[in-house]
Design an enzyme around this catalytic site. Structure first.
Site, short mmCIF file in Angstrom:
data_model
loop_
_atom_site.label_atom_id
_atom_site.label_comp_id
_atom_site.label_asym_id
_atom_site.label_seq_id
_atom_site.Cartn_x
_atom_site.Cartn_y
_atom_site.Cartn_z
N ARG A 183 0.93 -1.13 0.21
CA ARG A 183 -0.04 0.04 -0.09
C ARG A 183 0.94 1.31 0.01
O ARG A 183 1.81 1.22 0.65
CB ARG A 183 -0.92 -0.13 1.02
CG ARG A 183 -0.29 0.28 2.64
CD ARG A 183 -1.54 0.43 3.56
NE ARG A 183 -0.84 0.45 4.89
CZ ARG A 183 -1.56 0.79 5.81
NH1 ARG A 183 -2.66 1.11 6.02
NH2 ARG A 183 -0.85 1.26 7.15
N THR A 200 -1.48 7.41 0.34
CA THR A 200 -2.88 7.36 -0.42
C THR A 200 -3.69 6.30 0.21
O THR A 200 -4.75 6.10 0.13
CB THR A 200 -2.75 7.19 -1.87
OG1 THR A 200 -2.12 6.02 -2.08
CG2 THR A 200 -2.03 8.57 -2.53
N ASP A 254 2.93 -2.87 12.66
CA ASP A 254 2.86 -3.27 11.24
C ASP A 254 3.47 -4.83 11.10
O ASP A 254 4.38 -5.18 11.65
CB ASP A 254 4.16 -2.36 10.62
CG ASP A 254 4.00 -2.52 9.01
OD1 ASP A 254 4.11 -1.64 8.23
OD2 ASP A 254 4.56 -3.73 8.66
N ASP A 270 6.77 -5.62 9.34
CA ASP A 270 7.96 -5.02 10.18
C ASP A 270 8.07 -6.18 11.49
O ASP A 270 8.92 -6.53 12.09
CB ASP A 270 7.67 -3.67 10.95
CG ASP A 270 7.99 -2.80 9.78
OD1 ASP A 270 8.30 -3.23 8.52
OD2 ASP A 270 7.43 -1.64 9.87
N1 URA Z 1 -1.08 -3.12 8.08
C1 URA Z 1 -0.34 -3.43 9.13
O1 URA Z 1 0.61 -3.98 8.93
N2 URA Z 1 -0.79 -2.97 9.97
C2 URA Z 1 -1.95 -2.17 10.38
O2 URA Z 1 -2.46 -1.76 11.49
C3 URA Z 1 -2.66 -1.98 9.29
C4 URA Z 1 -2.27 -2.24 7.97
#
Ligand code: URA
Length: 212
Positions: free
Chosen positions: A103, A107, A203, A206
């Site tokens: 993503r 945006t 994330d 991560d």
């Molecule tokens: N992607 C992620 O890794 N964590 C989120 O909270 C939203 C999208």
């Protein structure tokens, strides 16, 4: 779209440790794998099977086996990779295709940067793996992509969802005429202005693989 929120104390237990920011990457990967195996049990409730004649040591009987073509499991790179082992542990004969989607952090729109899938998915049952359903953009794009290639039954498996993401996914797939099921470990409170699920787990890519 049918939404199934798994309801099991072991799922809630593992999710709690995944959410905890003190959980390190190796532990996070192991817990994610275990959690997906539990979710896979729910997600494969409607997997296609056919009768199978066998002989037990005592006599003949009719059992069942997975139908052909075998289900296709599609992890969305990169974070979906952390769900693959947990899924194929339960479905070892499934084929695996890969879809690279990312993503745009400004945006929040999804772009496709890699694709390793059969061109023809006619009659295939597909399991799409993406840990976080946040805005819904990535999953919507992935599901549409598979349906355009002929997939006729799709189950998305996620660890966590934002309510806004579920609504957006439902809205963007209204014109799609194949059964779509969403199986998730939990539906969280909301999506924040940075596109993160709250309370979420941060994330997922991560947490699984480190910040790269
Ligand atoms: N992607 C992620 O890794 N964590 C989120 O909270 C939203 C999208």
């Amino acid at each position: 779209m049918r939404v199934e929120q798994a309801n099991h104390p072991l799922i809630a237990h593992k999710l709690t440790y995944l959410r905890d920011k003190r959980t390190d990457s190796p532990t996070f990967r192991r817990l994610a794998e275990e959690l997906v195996t539990l979710l896979a049990y729910e997600a494969t409730r409607e997997v296609r099977v056919e009768p199978f004649e066998i002989e037990t040591p005592v006599g003949p009987t009719t059992g069942i086996k997975l139908s052909s073509p075998k289900p296709l499991v599609v992890p969305i790179l990169r974070a979906g990779l952390g769900m693959l082992e947990g899924m194929v542990r339960l479905l070892p004969s499934a084929e695996v295709g890969f879809l690279g989607m990312q993503r745009n952090e400004e945006t929040f729109e999804a772009i496709t940067y890699a694709n390793r899938l059969p061109d023809d998915l006619s009659g295939r049952q597909c399991y799409v793996l993406d840990p976080m359903l946040a805005t819904g953009g990535t999953l919507a794009m992935a599901i549409r992509y598979l349906v355009e290639r002929g997939a006729d039954d799709i189950t998305a498996v996620t660890l966590l969802c934002a309510p806004e993401g579920i609504k957006a996914l439902e809205d963007s797939l209204v014109d799609i005429d194949v059964p779509i099921t969403l199986v998730t470990g939990a539906v969280d409170d909301h999506l924040n202005d940075d596109g993160y699920i709250v309370p979420g787990l941060g994330d997922a890519g991560d947490r699984l693989y480190g910040v790269v």
